[in-house]
Design a protein around this motif. Sequence first.
Motif, PDB file in Angstrom:
ATOM      1  N   SER A  69       0.834  -1.209   0.000  1.00 41.42           N
ATOM      2  CA  SER A  69       0.000   0.000   0.000  1.00 41.42           C
ATOM      3  C   SER A  69       0.867   1.257   0.000  1.00 41.42           C
ATOM      4  O   SER A  69       0.516   2.263  -0.633  1.00 41.42           O
ATOM      5  CB  SER A  69      -0.940  -0.007   1.203  1.00 41.42           C
ATOM      6  N   GLN A  70       2.010   1.208   0.703  1.00 41.17           N
ATOM      7  CA  GLN A  70       2.929   2.354   0.700  1.00 41.17           C
ATOM      8  C   GLN A  70       3.477   2.606  -0.700  1.00 41.17           C
ATOM      9  O   GLN A  70       3.586   3.762  -1.134  1.00 41.17           O
ATOM     10  CB  GLN A  70       4.081   2.099   1.672  1.00 41.17           C
ATOM     11  N   LEU A  73       0.758   4.121  -2.850  1.00 44.25           N
ATOM     12  CA  LEU A  73       0.537   5.517  -2.470  1.00 44.25           C
ATOM     13  C   LEU A  73       1.659   6.405  -2.988  1.00 44.25           C
ATOM     14  O   LEU A  73       1.408   7.512  -3.486  1.00 44.25           O
ATOM     15  CB  LEU A  73       0.441   5.630  -0.949  1.00 44.25           C
ATOM     16  N   ARG A  76       1.241   7.008  -6.648  1.00 41.00           N
ATOM     17  CA  ARG A  76       0.189   7.987  -6.900  1.00 41.00           C
ATOM     18  C   ARG A  76       0.673   9.406  -6.625  1.00 41.00           C
ATOM     19  O   ARG A  76       0.381  10.338  -7.389  1.00 41.00           O
ATOM     20  CB  ARG A  76      -1.038   7.677  -6.042  1.00 41.00           C
ATOM     21  N   ARG A  77       1.455   9.576  -5.521  1.00 43.41           N
ATOM     22  CA  ARG A  77       1.971  10.922  -5.212  1.00 43.41           C
ATOM     23  C   ARG A  77       2.928  11.405  -6.285  1.00 43.41           C
ATOM     24  O   ARG A  77       2.931  12.591  -6.640  1.00 43.41           O
ATOM     25  CB  ARG A  77       2.676  10.910  -3.850  1.00 43.41           C
ATOM     26  N   GLN A  80       0.946  12.545  -9.243  1.00 42.66           N
ATOM     27  CA  GLN A  80       0.325  13.831  -8.955  1.00 42.66           C
ATOM     28  C   GLN A  80       1.340  14.963  -9.053  1.00 42.66           C
ATOM     29  O   GLN A  80       1.013  16.064  -9.505  1.00 42.66           O
ATOM     30  CB  GLN A  80      -0.315  13.808  -7.566  1.00 42.66           C
ATOM     31  N   ASP A 180       8.940  11.654  -4.073  1.00 45.60           N
ATOM     32  CA  ASP A 180       8.053  12.679  -4.606  1.00 45.60           C
ATOM     33  C   ASP A 180       8.536  14.077  -4.229  1.00 45.60           C
ATOM     34  O   ASP A 180       8.374  15.034  -4.987  1.00 45.60           O
ATOM     35  CB  ASP A 180       6.619  12.467  -4.125  1.00 45.60           C
TER      36      ASP A 180
END
Length: 208
Positions: A69-70, A73, A76-77, A80, A180
């Motif tokens: 999950s990390q 995430l 996704r960051r 973005q 990120d």
Amino acid sequence: MLSLQFVEIIGFAASGLVFLTFCMQTLLPLRMVATFSNILFIIYAAFAGLAPILILHALLLPVNVWRLSQQLLLRRRIRQTFTQPTDIGKLLPFMTLEKFEPGAVIFDMQDPADRLYVVVEAEVAIDDMEKVVKKGELFGEIGLFSSQGQRTSTVHAVGRVSAAWISRSTAIKIFEDHPDFALMLTKLITSRLIDNQTQLRDMLQAKG
């Protein structure tokens, strides 16, 4: 009830997935395969009556799910960061605030470049480029990442300046833990370099 032969197939499949994880070079598929291998090992151990293996993979499964999950995430960051406007405010929690009196020299040309700054209040002037850096803008980044590790310009405060800074060593540590953040800072630096190049071209054209 599963047959003994089918249970053994599940065990071999789980072992094969563990072997596969050692051949992978990227974390996301590694975590996905490791999670699936945990599930297969739990099924195999439950039907084969192997309590130690069952306990081990029952403990490893939530760890791998959490790590997976990390990774999702983080991916996704990063996406973005590519697609959304850069928010320099995200840098501030990592930075230290410092105040400068009007006219104070923040750093001189050829000083050691050990900090990157963001203007929080007022403005600063880059002397040799005749450039003013306004609130919310970055400065000091070129020297920070240059191979010489020296300032390329003299910068002084215009008015009573508040500036937030981050050290080179802290920036490197954050890069390691937050890719990120590194990408966002790269976008900011690239934007500044393009602005500097445009301003320098305009100055040369005006003098010509």
